[in-house]
Design an enzyme around this catalytic site. Structure first.
Site, mmCIF file in Angstrom:
data_model
loop_
_atom_site.group_PDB
_atom_site.id
_atom_site.type_symbol
_atom_site.label_atom_id
_atom_site.label_comp_id
_atom_site.label_asym_id
_atom_site.label_seq_id
_atom_site.Cartn_x
_atom_site.Cartn_y
_atom_site.Cartn_z
ATOM 1 N N HIS A 247 0.792 -1.434 0.180
ATOM 2 C CA HIS A 247 -0.106 0.261 -0.029
ATOM 3 C C HIS A 247 0.623 1.443 0.049
ATOM 4 C CE1 HIS A 247 -2.899 2.775 1.221
ATOM 5 N NE2 HIS A 247 -3.610 1.902 0.596
ATOM 6 N N GLU A 305 -7.839 -4.865 -0.497
ATOM 7 C CA GLU A 305 -7.818 -5.158 -1.205
ATOM 8 C C GLU A 305 -7.976 -6.842 -0.852
ATOM 9 O OE1 GLU A 305 -6.320 -3.935 -5.252
ATOM 10 O OE2 GLU A 305 -7.250 -1.707 -4.457
#
Length: 371
Positions: A247, A305
């Site tokens: 991320h 996700e």
């Protein structure tokens, strides 16, 4: 003049809505750690919290739920547009953006926008599948009604809790691209519908909204935990990105992944396919070990996700609806930021540095005209 590419490191707003600390892996929503809020609140409570600064009283919550429930139906032109979108095969995010603009036909208010987003997404999901939209029910909560409109059946309470936790988890996340877009539009004095439609345009971009579906595709490709190491080594060695890991902001584990991991475990244990859940956990464990082996020090941890895909798949959503469902949640955050911008507004208008040519003349460029 110092140029901060992408405005990275630039503080453009003060907010009471959320705080993201990438180094500590921390997300605070209106004062609450994301896990504490997401696992206990209803989505109506979370939305009220963002818009008003405190949790609602029982009376305020009942009134707010009733107001949202009464505003769920779509104007007829919206349904007509969604039918045409389905006929020509428009993507769900485009369909949501197109239909969201029609909310202005009946209201530009915050409640109407949040109430109608699930109706748009569910109606379009059914139309794409060749089924008719299911009208909303006023006796169901926000999350339960969304699942009902998607499937035509009242969902198991564990599935409702799973969705509710997801919606609470992703409702706001600092001054990301779509939220910043909403604040910029609001700063011009424009209306809330315009702000959220602009935010949808930003969210649609793959560098922001992402694609949770491929994270689960990788799990399905592996198929059996015994194949995880072989497949993942091949992917990493060939330079392929492992979807669901790493991320830009979080340098340690994404706290939202922790929340959704617990939500997925609870939902799959009580109302789902545990074999898929166990496979996903095995893939995650192997991926983290191999990423540290191949890319030591990069701190590539599981992101939101990965468990978004697992949770929403378990709820029966098609992967094409994952990002629109994210918008069903994030629209409350966008509006919270828009309301905050309105309360202490100054038009957002950054500077740019000109780096083009100078001292051109028209005659040099075009020559002297001949008559």
């Amino acid at each position: 003049m110092v140029i901060n590419s992408g405005l990275e490191g630039v503080v453009a707003a003060a907010t009471r809505l959320s705080h993201v600390d990438g180094e500590r892996g921390e997300l605070i929503i209106a004062g609450y750690p994301v896990g504490e809020l997401a696992e206990h609140a209803t989505f109506e409570e979370t939305t009220w919290l963002l818009w008003h600064g405190d949790l609602p009283s029982p009376g305020e919550l009942d009134a707010f739920r009733a107001e949202l429930a009464a505003a769920r139906a779509l104007p007829h032109p919206a349904i007509a547009l969604l039918r045409e979108c389905a006929r020509v095969g428009v993507g769900p995010m485009d369909a949501l953006r197109i239909a969201a603009g029609t909310i202005s036909l009946v209201s530009t208010g915050a409640v109407a926008i949040v109430a109608k987003f699930p109706t748009i997404v569910a109606a379009y999901g059914r139309l794409l599948g060749g089924a008719e939209p299911v009208p909303p029910r006023a006796d169901l909560g926000h999350a339960a009604n969304f699942l009902y409109m998607l499937n035509g059946e009242v969902a198991d309470p564990e599935r409702v809790r799973g969705l509710e936790t997801y919606l609470n988890t992703v409702v706001d996340h600092g001054l990301n691209a779509s939220t910043f877009t909403a604040r910029v539009i609001t700063s011009t004095g424009s209306d809330l519908v315009s702000a959220v439609v602009g935010a949808l345009g930003a969210l649609k971009g793959p560098l922001h909204g992402g694609a949770p579906g491929p994270a689960l595709d990788m799990v399905f490709e592996i198929g059996d935990a015994s194949r995880a190491e072989e497949v993942l080594r091949r992917k990493i060695a060939s330079g392929e990105k492992l979807m669901g890991f790493g991320h830009r902001v979080y340098k340690v584990r994404d706290p939202r992944a922790d929340v959704l991991a617990r939500a997925a475990e609870r939902m799959y244990t009580r109302a789902g396919d545990m074999s898929l859940y166990r496979l996903a956990r095995a893939v995650e464990t192997t991926a983290l070990r191999l990423l540290e082996e191949y890319k030591p020090g990069r701190r590539l941890q599981t992101n939101v996700e990965f468990y978004t895909a697992l949770l929403l798949h378990g709820l029966g959503l098609d992967a094409t609806l994952f990002t629109p469902t994210f918008a069903v949640s994030r629209v409350s955050g966008w509006i919270g930021h828009a309301l905050e911008q309105q309360r202490a507004n100054r038009i957002i208008r950054p500077q740019s540095e000109y780096i083009g040519p100078r001292d051109r003349t028209w005659i040099e460029a075009r020559g002297v005209p001949q008559f």
